[in-house]
Design an enzyme around this catalytic site. Structure first.
Site, PDB file in Angstrom:
ATOM      1  NE  ARG A 119     -11.488  -5.643  15.512  1.00 13.93           N
ATOM      2  CZ  ARG A 119     -10.642  -5.787  16.547  1.00 13.93           C
ATOM      3  NH1 ARG A 119     -11.002  -6.452  17.616  1.00 13.93           N
ATOM      4  NH2 ARG A 119      -9.427  -5.278  16.489  1.00 13.93           N
ATOM      5  CG  HIS A 121      -1.938  -1.197   8.821  1.00 16.30           C
ATOM      6  ND1 HIS A 121      -2.983  -0.739   8.073  1.00 16.30           N
ATOM      7  CD2 HIS A 121      -2.248  -0.897  10.119  1.00 16.30           C
ATOM      8  CE1 HIS A 121      -3.895  -0.190   8.882  1.00 16.30           C
ATOM      9  NE2 HIS A 121      -3.470  -0.275  10.122  1.00 16.30           N
ATOM     10  CB  CYS A 131      -4.605   3.009  10.905  1.00 16.98           C
ATOM     11  SG  CYS A 131      -3.594   2.416  12.268  1.00 16.98           S
ATOM     12  CD  GLU A 139      -3.330  -0.347   4.536  1.00 13.22           C
ATOM     13  OE1 GLU A 139      -4.132  -0.504   3.589  1.00 13.22           O
ATOM     14  OE2 GLU A 139      -3.212  -1.163   5.472  1.00 13.22           O
TER      15      GLU A 139
HETATM   16  N1  PCA Z   1      -3.534   0.332  14.535  1.00 15.70           N
HETATM   17  C1  PCA Z   1      -4.925   0.736  14.545  1.00 15.70           C
HETATM   18  C2  PCA Z   1      -4.947   2.085  15.198  1.00 15.70           C
HETATM   19  C3  PCA Z   1      -3.617   2.283  15.817  1.00 15.70           C
HETATM   20  C4  PCA Z   1      -2.787   1.195  15.274  1.00 15.70           C
HETATM   21  O1  PCA Z   1      -1.574   1.044  15.483  1.00 15.70           O
HETATM   22  C5  PCA Z   1      -5.555   0.687  13.161  1.00 15.70           C
HETATM   23  O2  PCA Z   1      -5.152  -0.154  12.337  1.00 15.70           O
HETATM   24  O3  PCA Z   1      -6.455   1.471  12.873  1.00 15.70           O
END
Ligand code: PCA
Length: 195
Positions: free
Chosen positions: A88, A163, A141, A78
């Site tokens: 959401r 991610h 996140c 990211e």
């Molecule tokens: N994904 C979520 C929060 C925790 C995770 O593993 C996110 O993309 O915010």
């Protein structure tokens, strides 16, 4: 010197979170640095506080935070954290936000200064699907990433959020390899901006 890797606990009714599974599969040492692992709760604010505490305690050279984005098909480093909360689904403490700043006086966004394209190319070179993401979302996140890039210790040059996709897209072993490669290249390139 150490490297801090974080993953998240499960959320949204899932029984595992591949981000934590992957962090656990990373070798105990990367480029001669000890790997420290921290599992974060999927809770707005609390996850960021635990990260800040760990950074103050461990003083790591590099921090890579990981989470899952189950609808993606590739590992996605990211670029940006937004000063924005929008959920959401409620977090694991039942908290929800509908469009609110994380830090009312903070900048709208913060960017990693790591050479993110170099990291992505290194992962792709090993045949692991990897692509740039321009939004970490507005859930927990992103909250953690904004905290990382806002930290007093200045993690813009040595902090990243990744991610991972669902396990049907990339195996946990390949996710762990991708995180390891990003760490190796981040340590090499921490002093050079991308372009
Ligand atoms: N994904 C979520 C929060 C925790 C995770 O593993 C996110 O993309 O915010």
């Amino acid at each position: 010197m150490s490297i801090l890797l974080t993953g998240f606990e499960p959320f949204g009714g899932a029984s595992v979170n591949p981000s934590w599974e992957a962090v656990c599969r990373v070798p105990d040492q990367i480029a001669g640095r000890e790997v420290q692992r921290l599992r974060l709760p999927v809770v707005f604010g609390e996850a960021a506080n635990l990260l800040r505490e760990a950074i103050a305690r461990l003083r790591p050279e590099l921090v890579i935070c990981c989470g899952v984005a189950g609808d993606r098909k590739a590992v996605t480093p990211e670029l940006v954290a937004l000063n924005y909360r929008h959920a959401r689904i409620p977090d694991n403490a039942g908290k929800s936000y509908f469009g609110a700043p994380i830090a009312p006086d903070g900048p709208a966004a913060r960017m990693t200064r790591l050479p993110i394209h170099t990291l992505i190319d290194a992962v792709k070179a090993e045949g692991i699907p990897c692509a740039l993401s321009l939004s970490a979302g507005a859930y927990v996140c992103n909250d953690v990433y904004y905290a990382l890039l806002s930290s007093e210790e200045d993690f813009a040059h040595r902090g990243l959020f990744i991610h991972v996709p669902g396990e049907e897209a990339v195996s946990v072993a390949d996710m762990a390899r991708a995180i390891t490669l990003c760490a190796e290249h981040a340590l090499k390139g921490a002093d050079h901006a991308d372009r």
